[in-house]
Design an enzyme around this catalytic site. Structure first.
Site, PDB file in Angstrom:
ATOM      1  N   GLY A   1      44.025   3.157  46.972  1.00  0.00           N
ATOM      2  CA  GLY A   1      43.619   4.567  47.652  1.00  0.00           C
ATOM      3  C   GLY A   1      42.920   2.825  48.702  1.00  0.00           C
ATOM      4  O   GLY A   1      43.880   3.527  49.667  1.00  0.00           O
TER       5      GLY A   1
ATOM      6  N   ASP B   1      59.949   5.165  49.584  1.00  0.00           N
ATOM      7  CA  ASP B   1      57.927   5.197  50.123  1.00  0.00           C
ATOM      8  C   ASP B   1      58.016   4.982  51.405  1.00  0.00           C
ATOM      9  O   ASP B   1      58.928   2.818  52.099  1.00  0.00           O
ATOM     10  CB  ASP B   1      57.948   4.572  49.522  1.00  0.00           C
ATOM     11  CG  ASP B   1      55.853   4.179  49.488  1.00  0.00           C
ATOM     12  OD1 ASP B   1      55.589   4.907  50.019  1.00  0.00           O
ATOM     13  OD2 ASP B   1      55.531   2.875  49.405  1.00  0.00           O
TER      14      ASP B   1
ATOM     15  N   HIS C   1      56.650   5.362  46.086  1.00  0.00           N
ATOM     16  CA  HIS C   1      55.587   4.705  46.317  1.00  0.00           C
ATOM     17  C   HIS C   1      55.362   4.447  45.199  1.00  0.00           C
ATOM     18  O   HIS C   1      54.787   3.334  44.310  1.00  0.00           O
ATOM     19  CB  HIS C   1      54.578   5.534  47.066  1.00  0.00           C
ATOM     20  CG  HIS C   1      52.694   4.758  47.578  1.00  0.00           C
ATOM     21  ND1 HIS C   1      53.135   3.354  48.446  1.00  0.00           N
ATOM     22  CD2 HIS C   1      52.139   4.817  46.732  1.00  0.00           C
ATOM     23  CE1 HIS C   1      52.700   3.089  48.548  1.00  0.00           C
ATOM     24  NE2 HIS C   1      51.275   3.834  47.705  1.00  0.00           N
TER      25      HIS C   1
ATOM     26  N   SER D   1      49.901  -0.272  45.438  1.00  0.00           N
ATOM     27  CA  SER D   1      49.577  -0.237  46.021  1.00  0.00           C
ATOM     28  C   SER D   1      48.453  -0.504  47.114  1.00  0.00           C
ATOM     29  O   SER D   1      48.134  -1.913  47.313  1.00  0.00           O
ATOM     30  CB  SER D   1      49.452   2.033  46.646  1.00  0.00           C
ATOM     31  OG  SER D   1      48.622   2.187  47.808  1.00  0.00           O
ATOM     32  N   TYR D   2      47.273  -0.035  47.073  1.00  0.00           N
ATOM     33  CA  TYR D   2      45.912  -0.876  47.410  1.00  0.00           C
ATOM     34  C   TYR D   2      45.702  -1.783  46.850  1.00  0.00           C
ATOM     35  O   TYR D   2      44.970  -2.878  47.238  1.00  0.00           O
ATOM     36  CB  TYR D   2      45.092  -0.219  48.097  1.00  0.00           C
ATOM     37  CG  TYR D   2      43.878  -1.101  48.637  1.00  0.00           C
ATOM     38  CD1 TYR D   2      43.837  -1.293  49.851  1.00  0.00           C
ATOM     39  CD2 TYR D   2      42.335  -1.414  48.433  1.00  0.00           C
ATOM     40  CE1 TYR D   2      43.219  -1.805  50.769  1.00  0.00           C
ATOM     41  CE2 TYR D   2      41.728  -1.666  48.772  1.00  0.00           C
ATOM     42  CZ  TYR D   2      42.012  -2.439  50.437  1.00  0.00           C
ATOM     43  OH  TYR D   2      41.311  -3.212  51.338  1.00  0.00           O
TER      44      TYR D   2
END
Length: 474
Positions: free
Chosen positions: A95, A396, A448, A191-192
């Site tokens: 996020g 992605d 992603h 991701s994060y």
């Protein structure tokens, strides 16, 4: 006298029968360990609309800070095959502010998928719990069902507190689940979580150095991972240009105008990003540039562009996810707000004053501290001998493969096994290179969320990672 003896004999037989029945009924299933009282309180009997399964599930809260009243929510889905012999794999979504229950558990690596009407679940045959016991952690407080009694916590959280609270969670969770105390542990995410996972791995290593009761951390694996501000952003702009998403003019303007080393972008740079997304990208899903977006009933796209804030740009949460069904995130938001689902999960027990959402905009907007680069942590953890794998879905455009390759190149690692294609079912699953201390792999045609788009390939990737074996060459 004989009658009394007969009565006594019958009573004894009855007592033995009752005791045998009780102990037989209470006995754990074959291959499962004795369950403690605290564990038992977290047991999930069955989720609404859930198919029958042969594995055990647990979920609930672990308080990580009593003073602030911060509690993190978890969901454990054990392996159906000899769970006592399998490692513990902890999954984190990014996020920052996005839920591991919404993404990892419900549309990527978990055993269940939510149906289109949000009325029930169906099985994911490529679930990673075929290989390990999966623990989905909603972190930090404010994500999903996780909460804090101090609302100010939602306005000043960041990388440091997330790592600290997640470490406290693991320590206290293992006290509740002592059968996992000496188990091999692996951290995974995307991701994060490219920040969360290495930062938590480092926190565990530092904790182990000063503690008698150690966490048996063996390694970690991250996908499409935010790694380094400068190289991530250079790599992202390059990806957009090389995949014909933006014009030559916009590409050169971005390269010449934006100072990617700065934490905060200039207004001119932000305007260029906005122009690229609004005027040149078109109605695409940035998380898989070749998949159809989730369109609303009026035909417009579900994705919206918000103000850019590096390094979280483009905002990972303000869109409907794509995949084989591009609207899966909607199903999760309906399902996990159902009172019967929350009751079955032992969730929302304190009556959180807001709806469960897949991502928290409030947390994302108020992220207080972020490491500019995770590369120094990689160097530390490589030196410590952890097994480290980094993978990239190659369609992605949010944290693209070029970004990851640019960042990893800065580690200047020695190549052990040069670049080669790896295979699943006689098809190229992607490409990989093995370095001293780190393995890099791409997953061909994945967005992603790699396991959403390529579940079979991602399960092979996970299996090879756990075994510490190179990806199959044929």
């Amino acid at each position: 006298m004989a009658m009394s003896k007969m009565k006594l004999l019958i009573t004894s037989i009855l007592l033995i029968a009752v005791y045998t029945a009780a102990t037989t009924e209470a006995a754990p299933p074959r291959g499962h360990h004795h369950i403690g009282v605290e564990e038992e309180a977290d047991r999930i009997i069955s989720l609404p609309g859930q198919p029958a399964v042969s594995f055990q599930q647990f979920s609930g809260y672990v308080t990580v800070n009593h003073l602030a009243g911060r509690a993190l929510f978890y969901w454990l889905t054990e392996s159906p095959h000899l769970p006592l012999s399998k490692p513990l794999v902890i999954w984190l979504n990014g996020g920052p502010g996005c839920s591991s229950v919404a993404y990892g558990a419900s549309e990527e690596i978990g055993p269940f998928r939510i149906n289109r009407t949000s009325s029930g679940l169906y099985l994911n045959k490529f679930s990673w719990n075929n290989e390990a016991n999966l623990l989905f952690l909603e972190t930090p407080a404010g994500v999903g069902y996780s909460y804090s009694n101090h609302s100010s916590d939602l306005f000043d959280t960041g990388d440091r507190r997330t790592a600290k609270d997640s470490l406290q969670f693991i320590i206290r969770w293992m006290n509740r689940f002592p059968r996992y105390r000496n188990r091999e542990v692996y951290l995974t995410g995307e991701s994060y979580a490219g920040h969360y996972v290495p930062q938590l791995a480092r926190a565990i290593m530092h904790y182990n150095a000063r503690s008698k009761q150690k966490i048996n951390l063996k390694g970690f694996m991250v996908g499409n991972a935010v790694t380094d501000n400068y190289y991530d952003n250079i790599g992202t702009v390059t990806y957009w240009w090389s995949h014909a998403m933006i014009s030559d003019r916009t590409y050169h303007q971005l390269i010449n105008t934006c100072d990617f080393r700065r934490q905060k972008t200039s207004n001119e740079c932000e305007s260029l990003y906005s122009y690229a997304m609004d005027q040149e990208f078109g109605n695409i899903d940035q998380y898989n540039i070749y998949a159809p977006p989730c369109n609303k009933s009026d035909g417009s796209s579900g994705a919206t562009h918000k103000t850019i804030r590096l390094p979280h740009r483009p905002h990972g949460m303000f869109r409907q996810l794509s995949g084989y069904d591009p609207c899966t995130e909607k199903y999760a938001e309906i399902y996990y707000n159902r009172p019967d689902v929350q009751k079955a999960l032992h969730a929302n027990t304190t009556g959180i004053p807001y709806k469960w959402t897949a991502c928290s905009e409030q947390l994302n907007r108020n992220w207080n501290d972020t490491d500019v680069s995770i590369l120094p942590i990689y160097r530390e953890l490589i030196a410590a001998g952890l097994r480290i794998w980094v993978f990239s879905g190659d369609v992605d455009s949010v944290v693209p493969v070029t970004a990851t390759r640019y960042a990893l190149e800065q580690l200047k690692l020695t190549t052990k096994t040069p670049w080669y294609p790896w295979y699943v079912k006689k098809q190229v699953g992607g490409w990989t290179e093995v370095y001293e201390g780190l393995t890099f792999a791409t997953v061909r045609g994945a967005g992603h969320e790699v396991p959403l788009f390529k579940p079979r390939e991602s399960l092979q990737l996970f299996r090879s990672f756990l075994r510490g074996e190179p990806l199959p060459k044929s």
